[in-house]
Design an enzyme around this catalytic site. Structure first.
Site, PDB file in Angstrom:
ATOM      1  N   ASP A  14     -17.835  10.368   1.560  1.00 27.10           N
ATOM      2  CA  ASP A  14     -18.213   9.178   0.782  1.00 27.10           C
ATOM      3  C   ASP A  14     -18.288   7.916   1.633  1.00 27.10           C
ATOM      4  O   ASP A  14     -19.282   7.191   1.600  1.00 27.10           O
ATOM      5  CB  ASP A  14     -17.185   8.909  -0.329  1.00 27.10           C
ATOM      6  N   ARG A  94      -2.813   0.553  -2.697  1.00 26.86           N
ATOM      7  CA  ARG A  94      -4.063  -0.211  -2.827  1.00 26.86           C
ATOM      8  C   ARG A  94      -3.931  -1.701  -2.547  1.00 26.86           C
ATOM      9  O   ARG A  94      -4.780  -2.268  -1.859  1.00 26.86           O
ATOM     10  CB  ARG A  94      -4.707   0.006  -4.203  1.00 26.86           C
ATOM     11  N   ASP A 123      -8.561   2.692  -8.981  1.00 31.88           N
ATOM     12  CA  ASP A 123      -8.510   2.096  -7.653  1.00 31.88           C
ATOM     13  C   ASP A 123      -9.496   0.949  -7.468  1.00 31.88           C
ATOM     14  O   ASP A 123      -9.220  -0.009  -6.758  1.00 31.88           O
ATOM     15  CB  ASP A 123      -8.704   3.174  -6.587  1.00 31.88           C
ATOM     16  N   SER A 175      -9.977  16.366  -5.361  1.00 29.03           N
ATOM     17  CA  SER A 175     -10.008  15.029  -4.765  1.00 29.03           C
ATOM     18  C   SER A 175      -8.556  14.660  -4.481  1.00 29.03           C
ATOM     19  O   SER A 175      -7.705  14.714  -5.369  1.00 29.03           O
ATOM     20  CB  SER A 175     -10.628  14.043  -5.757  1.00 29.03           C
TER      21      SER A 175
HETATM   22  N1  ARG Z   1      -4.231   8.626 -10.817  1.00 24.52           N
HETATM   23  C1  ARG Z   1      -3.628   8.055  -9.655  1.00 24.52           C
HETATM   24  C2  ARG Z   1      -3.626   6.556  -9.744  1.00 24.52           C
HETATM   25  O1  ARG Z   1      -4.486   5.991 -10.366  1.00 24.52           O
HETATM   26  C3  ARG Z   1      -4.245   8.541  -8.353  1.00 24.52           C
HETATM   27  C4  ARG Z   1      -5.686   8.182  -8.120  1.00 24.52           C
HETATM   28  C5  ARG Z   1      -6.316   8.797  -6.903  1.00 24.52           C
HETATM   29  N2  ARG Z   1      -6.320  10.229  -6.980  1.00 24.52           N
HETATM   30  C6  ARG Z   1      -7.051  11.076  -6.239  1.00 24.52           C
HETATM   31  N3  ARG Z   1      -6.793  12.330  -6.398  1.00 24.52           N
HETATM   32  N4  ARG Z   1      -7.959  10.694  -5.404  1.00 24.52           N
HETATM   33  O2  ARG Z   1      -2.797   5.914  -9.168  1.00 24.52           O
END
Ligand code: ARG
Length: 405
Positions: A14, A94, A123, A175
């Site tokens: 990506d 993040r 995110d 993912s």
């Molecule tokens: N659901 C989690 C959050 O919002 C993780 C998000 C990212 N997950 C991923 N498998 N890429 O904090």
């Protein structure tokens, strides 16, 4: 039109396609930015790859120390577990990555930042609210929300056409997002909440069924709410977390399979592995129970939940977060002591807890003849304490009013 864009870059498909796509679309200078938060992904060769993809510069920052001491320890002191369970590795990472993007944009004189988050996740919120708050003058681009690619295959075709160096590996069905505080796994078969996570979904923990037959004890030392030593030997904050992930992972600690409420209103299913976070939250909470007075302890439970929501919702750099953390810090002064914890086949149990600030009084708690508790005093206490309800029942019994409870 953007002239210089700082792109959050992992080197995966990506973000690699993103660099080229932005380059083609805007004819802007691209600087890639990669933060090391302790993910196991290879950082070596990343700069070369970024430059080959069309970036003019690649910046890689080791943020691990800052991540642990300025971010993870705050979440730990706060007891921040989203919806009571998720320790939030991704959510805590993040804001720091948003800050990194802003710092690099300022250093390089960039006018835009870009990230590789989709339009339906949390995110994007965390990145964009963070960037807007720290640097309102910066523009933000989220290519995944607007580009033409409908599938991974489309992206691979584009990468081949544009000579983007990508490793076309066997498609990982999941993912995955990872840092020192844990790993999040979604997509593939996990999208069906009626199906148990297959064994290959888990990346860093042993299935508790196959974990060692021999249990293992750990000693964790806290000072003012912060872990300062593991087994009286490891004192480096990064190493404490790494070692706990290793030992905890071996014993199958910290697996979670959750349905969660996303910021954008979707319910999603995600699997997590967070051995260190699980062990540290449990141990920290144990010292708190020993040293924090009843009313503060009860009040803090609500604050923990509120702080977890703020972190999850991307509101780290906000006045309310800061104010609630000031409350948390004032509760942590005496959260000093030692917890011995035993790991066994996915379970954690407390072996002992100890603090110089312990409020536990054996002579008040004991049922032996050492007892100093004034049992007589309880009698009067109960008379007053139960009075409203006693009165209520008496009055109701003399009238037609129906009982409400
Ligand atoms: N659901 C989690 C959050 O919002 C993780 C998000 C990212 N997950 C991923 N498998 N890429 O904090």
């Amino acid at each position: 039109m953007p002239k210089k864009i700082v792109v959050a870059y992992s080197g995966g498909l990506d973000t690699s396609v993103m660099v080229k796509w932005l380059n083609n679309k805007f004819d802007a200078e691209i600087i890639t930015a990669t933060g090391n938060l302790g993910q196991r992904a290879e950082l070596e060769g990343l700069e070369e790859k970024a430059l080959k993809t069309g970036a003019v510069k690649s910046v890689i920052k080791d943020l691990r120390y800052e991540f642990v001491t300025e971010y993870l320890w705050k979440a730990l002191k706060a007891g921040a577990l989203y919806e009571g369970e998720y320790p939030m590795a991704t959510a805590i990472g993040r804001p720091l990555l948003a800050k990194m993007l802003v710092d690099i944009a300022n250093d390089e004189g960039a006018d835009f930042v870009a990230h590789g988050c989709t339009g339906k996740g949390n995110d994007q919120v965390r990145f964009e609210v963070g960037v807007q708050t720290l640097a309102p003058h910066l523009g933000i681009i989220a290519p995944l929300r607007e580009w033409e690619f409908k599938s991974r295959e489309d992206e691979i075709d584009y990468a081949i056409e544009n000579n983007i160096p990508i490793k076309i590996s066997k498609k990982n069905p999941y993912s995955i997002d990872e840092n020192l505080w844990g790993i999040a796994i979604e997509c593939g078969v996990l999208e069906d909440p009626t199906v148990a996570p297959p064994a290959d979904a888990y990346q860093i923990t042993t299935d508790p069924k196959y974990a060692p037959e021999q249990s293992e004890q750990l000693t964790i030392t806290f000072e003012a709410g912060i872990p300062v030593a593991l087994n009286n030997t490891i004192t480096d904050p990064i190493q404490i977390v790494e070692e706990l992930n290793k030992i905890g992972g071996k014993h199958g600690i910290g697996r979670l399979d959750l349905i969660e409420n996303r910021v954008v209103g979707i319910k999603s299913r995600e699997v997590y592995e967070a051995p260190a976070a699980t062990i540290l939250h449990k141990a920290h909470h144990e010292i708190e129970k020993l040293v924090i007075d009843k009313e503060t302890f009860r009040f803090k439970q609500g604050v923990s939940d509120k702080i977890a929501n703020l972190i999850y919702d991307g509101l780290w750099f906000t006045p309310l977060f800061k104010a609630l953390m000031a409350f948390v810090d004032s509760t942590q002064q005496n959260v000093t002591g030692e917890v011995v914890i035993e790991l066994y086949k996915g379970n954690l149990s407390i072996v002992s807890r100890n603090s110089i600030y312990s409020l536990y009084s054996k002579e008040l708690a004991t049922y032996t003849d050492e007892d100093k508790f004034d049992h007589k005093a309880s009698e009067g206490f109960m008379k007053i304490y139960g009075l409203p309800y006693k009165t209520m029942t008496q009055i109701y019994s003399q009238t037609d009013v129906k009982e409400t409870a």
